[in-house]
Design an enzyme around this catalytic site. Structure first.
Site, PDB file in Angstrom:
ATOM      1  N   HIS A  59       0.799  -1.227   0.096  1.00  0.00           N
ATOM      2  CA  HIS A  59       0.022   0.046  -0.007  1.00  0.00           C
ATOM      3  C   HIS A  59       0.859   1.203  -0.006  1.00  0.00           C
ATOM      4  CE1 HIS A  59      -2.982   2.957   1.291  1.00  0.00           C
ATOM      5  NE2 HIS A  59      -3.795   2.087   0.909  1.00  0.00           N
ATOM      6  N   ASP A  84      -7.972  -3.813  -0.609  1.00  0.00           N
ATOM      7  CA  ASP A  84      -8.519  -3.807  -2.021  1.00  0.00           C
ATOM      8  C   ASP A  84      -8.553  -5.122  -2.497  1.00  0.00           C
ATOM      9  OD1 ASP A  84      -8.904  -1.015  -2.434  1.00  0.00           O
ATOM     10  OD2 ASP A  84      -6.678  -0.839  -2.567  1.00  0.00           O
TER      11      ASP A  84
END
Length: 425
Positions: A307, A365
């Site tokens: 991330h 995600d």
């Protein structure tokens, strides 16, 4: 006033410029550079990655430690003990509501979920092939036409009423984007249902059958909304604040946030996860793609791992991983080929030293893409659901900005074009 200060010395100027340094309750100190413009100097920070554009009390992220706090509460605790609407109230008001206040808030949201019938006609102007995010951006912006005469953005009560309306109506509009695309009739919200349950009913229900939504799926969807509720000063939230700094209608502000979120670099990550799984195609090819991911000369990247903000484990992924297993078990989807690929990729990423050393762990995600796919939501709707969850964060930042003294946003530039020149002839 701050007791700390920094000094900036610029060639050609004898006296250094004193700049105050402020400390927040958490996070890095910030250097106040506002006085530089009077000295004929700007700072240069493309992407604003080293610039605090505002002060805020809503959300704090420590990417290195894997920490996400809403009003001081860890996201893991909110996901376990709270729900989406209570978290919405927390983001807006700063404190958790009492049970009585929470009931009143939930009831208020429930009775704002319907949209004007003219919105139904609005959808008919879109081709069925329109991207759901294009429709959502349009219809949310169109709410400005329905709620403007009685809206004074300098009145805190009016701002909260607008906030409640947009939080309540977003799931309805999101489901309508899907229904229009598949050619099915719009489903009205049911007042006896919770927000996430209602969303799934409006997505997949038909007038031919009585409402029926799995409690497991409703809980998973509620948690997905909660985990996406706010993420500090990201691109879409900053866009909402910048638009709001002009004093424009709040629904137009939220539409601008939706437009920013639509970009693949921001809101399309969970959609990219599914595209990657389709590209891999079969479990037998996983090792091939793992090797490609490790090859610095190969442009292929594993989507949904690591991330930009979290340099450790994404705290939201810890929560959603368990929910992912519950959803797959509820739907009997463990044998779906794409989901089998996803689970094997997850196992490799959590055990392979290459990924562990680089902290390339599965993020929110990755898991949200798997869950939405299992529920039957098409990838084109993924970012719409992200926008539905992010709405309370957007509107809370808009409300906070207008509650304080604020200035219209006006970024500067480093001009590199022609200097003055005369028109020929």
């Amino acid at each position: 006033m701050s007791d700390k200060k920094a000094q900036l010395t610029i060639d050609g100027k004898a006296d250094p410029i004193d700049l105050p340094v402020y400390s927040g309750s958490s996070g890095p100190d910030v250097v106040d550079v506002r006085s530089l413009v009077s000295q004929g100097v700007f700072t240069y920070d493309p992407g604003f990655v080293s610039t605090a554009s505002c002060d805020s009390e809503i959300t704090f992220i420590d990417g290195g430690a894997g920490v996400l706090l809403h009003r001081g509460y860890p996201i893991e605790q909110l996901a376990e003990k709270s729900d989406f609407l209570e978290t919405c109230y927390l983001l807006l008001h700063g404190e958790l509501p009492s049970p009585e206040v929470n009931d009143e808030f939930v009831n208020t949201i429930r009775y704002h979920t319907m949209v004007d019938e003219a919105i139904h006609q609005f959808f008919r102007g879109f081709p069925r092939t329109a991207h759901p995010m294009a429709m959502l951006c349009g219809v949310v912006g169109a709410l400005s036409a329905f709620y403007h005469d009685d809206l004074d953005i300098d009145n805190p009560d009016h701002r909260l009423r607008a906030a409640y309306r947009v939080i309540a109506k977003m799931p309805t509009l999101a489901a309508m984007c899907y229904k229009h695309g598949v050619g099915q009739p719009f489903m009205y919200p049911q007042n006896e249902m919770g927000l996430a349950e209602n969303f799934l009913h409006m997505m997949f229900g038909t007038p031919c059958e009585p409402p029926k939504v799995s409690p497991v799926l409703a809980k998973a969807m509620d948690t997905l909304f909660l985990l996406h509720a706010d993420h500090e000063q990201n691109a879409s939230t900053s866009t909402v604040r910048l638009a709001g700094s002009t004093g424009t209608n709040p629904y137009a502000c939220i539409a601008s946030g939706i437009a920013a979120l639509w970009g693949p670099a921001h809101g399309g990550a969970n959609e990219a996860v599914l595209e990657m799984l389709h590209e891999i195609g079969d479990e037998s090819r996983i090792e091939e793609f793992i090797k490609r991911a490790k090859d610095k000369d190969d442009p292929f990247r594993l989507m949904g791992f690591g991330h930009r903000v979290y340099k450790n484990y994404d705290p939201r992924a810890t929560v959603i991983r368990g929910i992912c297993d519950e959803v797959l078990e509820e739907l009997g989807a463990e044998n779906d080929p794409l989901l089998r690929i996803a689970k094997k990729l997850e196992k490799i990423a959590l055990e392979d030293e290459y990924f562990i050393e680089r902290k390339l762990f599965p993020n929110v995600d990755f898991y949200s893409g798997i869950i939405l796919k299992a529920i039957g939501i098409p990838t084109s709707m993924f970012t719409v659901i992200f926008a539905t969850g992010r709405t309370p964060g957007w509107i809370a930042h808009w409300h906070e900005m207008l509650s304080d003294s604020y200035r219209i946003g006006r970024p500067r530039q480093l001009y590199k074009g022609y200097t003055k020149r005369d028109y020929p002839g």
